[in-house]
Design a protein around this motif. Structure first.
Motif, short mmCIF file in Angstrom:
data_model
loop_
_atom_site.label_atom_id
_atom_site.label_comp_id
_atom_site.label_asym_id
_atom_site.label_seq_id
_atom_site.Cartn_x
_atom_site.Cartn_y
_atom_site.Cartn_z
N ASN A 170 -0.29 -3.27 -6.54
CA ASN A 170 -0.25 -4.32 -7.55
C ASN A 170 0.94 -5.26 -7.33
N SER A 171 2.07 -4.69 -6.88
CA SER A 171 3.24 -5.52 -6.58
C SER A 171 2.94 -6.47 -5.43
N CYS A 172 2.23 -5.97 -4.43
CA CYS A 172 1.85 -6.84 -3.30
C CYS A 172 0.96 -7.98 -3.79
N ASP A 173 0.01 -7.65 -4.67
CA ASP A 173 -0.86 -8.68 -5.24
C ASP A 173 -0.05 -9.71 -6.01
N ALA A 174 0.94 -9.25 -6.77
CA ALA A 174 1.73 -10.13 -7.64
C ALA A 174 2.55 -11.14 -6.85
N VAL A 175 3.00 -10.75 -5.64
CA VAL A 175 3.80 -11.69 -4.84
C VAL A 175 2.94 -12.47 -3.85
N GLY A 176 1.64 -12.34 -3.95
CA GLY A 176 0.74 -13.13 -3.11
C GLY A 176 0.50 -12.56 -1.72
N CYS A 177 0.73 -11.25 -1.54
CA CYS A 177 0.48 -10.60 -0.24
C CYS A 177 -0.45 -9.41 -0.44
N PRO A 178 -1.68 -9.63 -0.90
CA PRO A 178 -2.57 -8.50 -1.16
C PRO A 178 -2.96 -7.77 0.13
N LEU A 179 -3.12 -6.46 -0.01
CA LEU A 179 -3.55 -5.65 1.13
C LEU A 179 -5.07 -5.52 1.11
N THR A 180 -5.64 -5.37 2.30
CA THR A 180 -7.08 -5.13 2.38
C THR A 180 -7.36 -3.68 2.00
N ASP A 181 -8.63 -3.37 1.74
CA ASP A 181 -9.00 -2.00 1.41
C ASP A 181 -8.66 -1.04 2.55
N ALA A 182 -8.85 -1.49 3.79
CA ALA A 182 -8.54 -0.64 4.95
C ALA A 182 -7.05 -0.35 5.02
N GLN A 183 -6.22 -1.35 4.76
CA GLN A 183 -4.78 -1.14 4.78
C GLN A 183 -4.35 -0.16 3.68
N LYS A 184 -4.93 -0.32 2.50
CA LYS A 184 -4.62 0.60 1.39
C LYS A 184 -5.00 2.03 1.75
N GLU A 185 -6.15 2.19 2.37
CA GLU A 185 -6.62 3.52 2.75
C GLU A 185 -5.68 4.17 3.76
N ILE A 186 -5.22 3.38 4.75
CA ILE A 186 -4.29 3.91 5.76
C ILE A 186 -3.00 4.37 5.09
N LEU A 187 -2.47 3.57 4.20
CA LEU A 187 -1.23 3.94 3.51
C LEU A 187 -1.41 5.18 2.65
N LEU A 188 -2.51 5.26 1.92
CA LEU A 188 -2.77 6.44 1.09
C LEU A 188 -2.89 7.71 1.93
N GLN A 189 -3.60 7.62 3.05
CA GLN A 189 -3.73 8.78 3.93
C GLN A 189 -2.38 9.21 4.47
N PHE A 190 -1.56 8.23 4.86
CA PHE A 190 -0.25 8.52 5.43
C PHE A 190 0.64 9.23 4.41
N VAL A 191 0.69 8.72 3.19
CA VAL A 191 1.52 9.31 2.14
C VAL A 191 1.01 10.70 1.76
N GLU A 192 -0.31 10.87 1.66
CA GLU A 192 -0.87 12.18 1.33
C GLU A 192 -0.56 13.20 2.41
N GLN A 193 -0.60 12.77 3.67
CA GLN A 193 -0.29 13.68 4.76
C GLN A 193 1.16 14.12 4.72
N ILE A 194 2.06 13.19 4.43
CA ILE A 194 3.48 13.54 4.30
C ILE A 194 3.66 14.57 3.19
N GLN A 195 2.99 14.35 2.06
CA GLN A 195 3.09 15.26 0.93
C GLN A 195 2.57 16.65 1.28
N GLU A 196 1.44 16.70 1.99
CA GLU A 196 0.87 18.00 2.38
C GLU A 196 1.82 18.75 3.30
#
Length: 203
Positions: free
Chosen positions: A15-41
């Protein structure tokens, strides 16, 4: 953090990216979510890798990959960040595109600095930087032997200074480390003649 907390935090970042005019694509969001989830695991499991992920590459892939890592380090770029940026921006990673296609984000996340120790004969794919955590062998300051009274011991430390010294004929790299007790030690020729007296910390 729980998976729900991670997802909430990531959604706030999107949402912060959207607010500053740099929205992420769905693919980019998915990559980031997978990366963070893997770190957590990985952090929740508390287990370190039993195998070295670099061993999973074929000899040809390993050679190309290590060459890529070395070239990024020579340009003062972090190789892992460069690959992740390529993936997020959907750029072609050139000779190492196979990492994304065959091995993916999970493999990339498993690779740590200490995995390169096995390949130190390749003239250090990774160069030391201030803030890196390494272990120093007591062979630097005392006579040690595998079967003698004074055995090799490894002491954790943090790199606080790296100096490249060159004159007309030769060059070498000296490194100052700080141990956790506050003591500091200078290692001369850290790549040239003392490479086997230090190793990357295994977190």
């Amino acid at each position: 953090m729980t998976p729900d907390e991670i997802e909430t935090a990531m959604q706030a970042a999107f949402n912060s990216c959207d607010a500053v005019g740099c929205p992420l694509t769905d693919a980019q969001k998915e990559i980031l979510l997978q990366f963070v989830e893997q770190i957590q695991e990985n952090s929740n499991s508390g287990a370190s890798d039993v195998t070295n992920p670099l061993d999973e590459l074929s000899p040809e892939e390993l050679e190309v990959f290590l060459e890529f890592v070395k070239s990024q380090e020579q340009r003062n770029r972090t190789w892992k960040v460069q690959l992740l940026n390529d993936w997020l921006l959907e750029n072609d990673s050139g000779t190492v595109q196979f990492i994304r296609q065959r091995y993916g984000l999970e493999w990339l996340n498993r690779v740590e600095s200490y995995h390169f120790d096995k390949y130190c004969y390749l003239e250090d794919a990774l160069k030391l930087k201030v803030g890196d955590r390494i272990e120093i062998c007591n062979a630097l300051w005392e006579w040690v032997q595998e079967d003698g009274p004074c055995k090799p011991e490894w002491f954790p430390s943090i790199v606080i200074q790296v100096d490249e010294i060159s004159n007309r004929a030769n060059s070498c790299t000296n490194c100052v480390v700080r141990f956790f007790n506050g003591a500091e030690y200078e290692i001369q020729g850290i790549y040239e003649w003392n490479r086997y007296n230090w190793r990357w910390c295994q977190r």
